[in-house]
Design a protein around this motif. Structure first.
Motif, short mmCIF file in Angstrom:
data_model
loop_
_atom_site.label_atom_id
_atom_site.label_comp_id
_atom_site.label_asym_id
_atom_site.label_seq_id
_atom_site.Cartn_x
_atom_site.Cartn_y
_atom_site.Cartn_z
N CYS A 166 20.61 -33.12 86.66
CA CYS A 166 21.76 -32.59 87.39
C CYS A 166 22.37 -31.44 86.60
CB CYS A 166 22.79 -33.69 87.60
SG CYS A 166 24.18 -33.12 88.57
N CYS A 170 30.06 -32.65 86.41
CA CYS A 170 31.36 -33.18 86.80
C CYS A 170 31.99 -33.71 85.50
CB CYS A 170 31.20 -34.30 87.82
SG CYS A 170 30.39 -33.72 89.32
N VAL A 175 25.57 -38.23 83.55
CA VAL A 175 24.20 -38.04 84.04
C VAL A 175 23.54 -36.73 83.56
CG1 VAL A 175 22.78 -37.79 86.13
CG2 VAL A 175 24.47 -39.61 85.99
#
Ligand code: SAH
Ligand code: SF4
Ligand code: F3S
Length: 444
Positions: A166, A170, A175
């Motif tokens: 990813c 965020c 992740v």
């Protein structure tokens, strides 16, 4: 006397990517002559496929390792491995803290399991956590060709990874640190794997990735890929997860409405209903943009079922911010809300902010949110009674094999009392009642 077949046991935490990786690891172990067992005390190899997305699942891993230490005392030849996101994040530390562990490897290394096991048998304690960024191109066939045949099919459902990693960062999320940068899989490999799965009896496919709608490979976007997948002969249903609201495009809603094979179900994580919090979270969209996309989709597909993820108690979240989240739940009326109390994660931007919402307040907000969602869901379930739903049969009731289980297109679980049905049957069911979150029905 023939020697006993060695056994393995895998415990999986975390998301569908981890479920998928565990499936692949079990295929690899079977290929190496192992047999699966449900009982850790009978296993010769125990793997824990870990998740570090929140503090809770990570703590569970360490308490499980404590229990396995005792098992290893009584059976010194037992091999214990830690895979997945905690392995990637903690690497060597796990070997240092837990003497019982023989091997630690991140999500990019499970294909090397036979070689890792060989090294452990020779007495080495192995750590493999080099970063994905060094290993892959932006577009890559990260599943070796010879494993395509062994696609991940369970019953009538195939799970196909289309991308991994990813790039979104965020502020709360680990992740991108554990799974590395985004790598998209070659479209032809994806299509080949799905077609093979369909030939073997799969009726439904799940396209998996941390952010599937940012897929882009050789000029092909997620729209193009979904378009092709939805037209594969013999495939009855297509689902995909997860999508990011900032990358959701109304043309995808149009495609969902046009293609009967694409299920009327979408998981679109919201995280918060407050623009100030969304900004601090680095989600890169506003609540107005999110709701606009949902309204468009609902207009195109009246019976769409939506689900979401919510974090309560993100740093600085006020009562007003939280109430804004509740208002979105009331407007969107999700069928399912996965809600979590915020916990700071290593290396993330939010971990540098003070975790200033007291546990008690986080817990209280979580309960209010769950309560509201239960009320909404209760009303929705009630409204299903008397309707006819298309249901794909995917199993039997655990205690009564005359009762068959299935899912509606919107992904609601349904129980049907009909012994003649088989896994993979797509049938019309009249809904007659419900029990908890399960609909109950009879064949139409
Ligand atoms: N790729 C997925 C998210 C995977 S993580 C997506 O973007 O939808 C699954 C969910 O865990 C997230 O959507 C979020 O709601 C929750 N989560 C992630 N980090 C968290 C943290 N630090 N504290 C609490 N919940 C978190
Ligand atoms: Fe995490 Fe955000 Fe990426 Fe999802 S999109 S995996 S929440 S960084
Ligand atoms: Fe957890 Fe890693 Fe999935 S942190 S949610 S197992 S990507």
């Amino acid at each position: 006397m023939t020697p006993a077949v060695p056994k393995f046991f895998i415990q999986t935490f975390g998301c569908q990517m981890n479920e998928h990786d565990s499936f692949r690891m079990s295929e690899i172990l079977k290929h190496c002559g192992f047999e699966a067992t449900d009982c850790p005390s009978q296993a010769d190899v125990i793997l824990i496929n870990t998740c570090s997305v929140r503090r809770n699942p990570q703590n569970k891993v360490f308490s499980l390792l404590g229990q396995l230490r005792r098992l290893k005392k009584s059976r010194p030849n037992l091999i214990i491995g830690v895979a997945g996101c905690v392995a990637q994040q903690e690497g060597e530390n796990i070997l240092r803290c837990e003497r019982a562990v023989d091997m630690v490897f991140g999500p990019d290394h499970y294909f090397r399991l036979p070689e890792i096991l060989e090294r452990v048998r020779k007495g080495e304690r192995v750590v493999l956590t080099n970063r994905t960024d060094d290993i892959y191109e932006r577009v890559d066939n990260f599943i070796p060709d010879n494993w395509l045949e062994a696609g991940h099919v369970e019953g009538c459902k195939a799970y196909v990874v289309i991308m991994k990693g990813c790039n979104n960062f965020c502020a709360f999320c680990v992740v991108p640190h554990t799974r590395g940068r985004e790598v998209c899989r070659e479209p032809q490999n994806i299509l080949r794997e799905i077609k093979t799965a369909v030939e073997k009896g799969a009726k439904e496919v799940w396209l998996l990735g941390q952010n599937v709608n940012s897929y882009r490979a050789h000029g092909m976007t997620f729209y193009n890929l979904l378009d092709e997948v939805s037209q594969i002969d013999g495939l009855l249903r297509v689902r995909f997860t997860s999508s990011h609201p900032k990358d959701w495009d109304n043309t995808l809603s149009d495609l969902m409405a046009e293609r009967p094979t694409i299920c009327n179900q979408l998981h679109l994580p919201l995280q918060s209903g407050s623009n100030r919090i969304l900004d601090l979270m680095n989600r890169r969209h506003t609540i107005e943009e999110y709701l606009e996309k949902i309204r468009y989709l609902k207009n195109r597909l009246h019976d769409i079922e939506l689900s979401t993820d919510i974090i309560v108690g993100f740093p600085t979240e006020t009562e007003e911010d939280f109430e804004a989240t509740l208002r979105v739940l009331e407007e969107v009326r999700y069928s399912q809300v996965f809600s979590f109390k915020y916990s700071p994660r290593p290396n993330t931007r939010a971990a540098e902010m003070p975790d200033d919402i007291p546990q008690k307040v986080k817990e209280e907000r979580l309960q209010r949110l769950i309560h509201l969602q239960e009320k909404i869901n209760g009303e929705q379930i009630q409204s299903y009674i008397g309707t006819v739903q298309s249901v794909l049969i995917d199993g039997s009731h655990l205690r009564d094999s005359r009762i068959k289980n299935g899912r509606t297109e919107g992904y609601r679980p349904v129980k049907i009392r009909d012994a003649g049905l088989k896994v993979g049957d797509l049938v019309n069911v009249r809904i007659t009642g419900f029990e908890n979150h399960w609909l109950e029905g009879v064949l139409q």
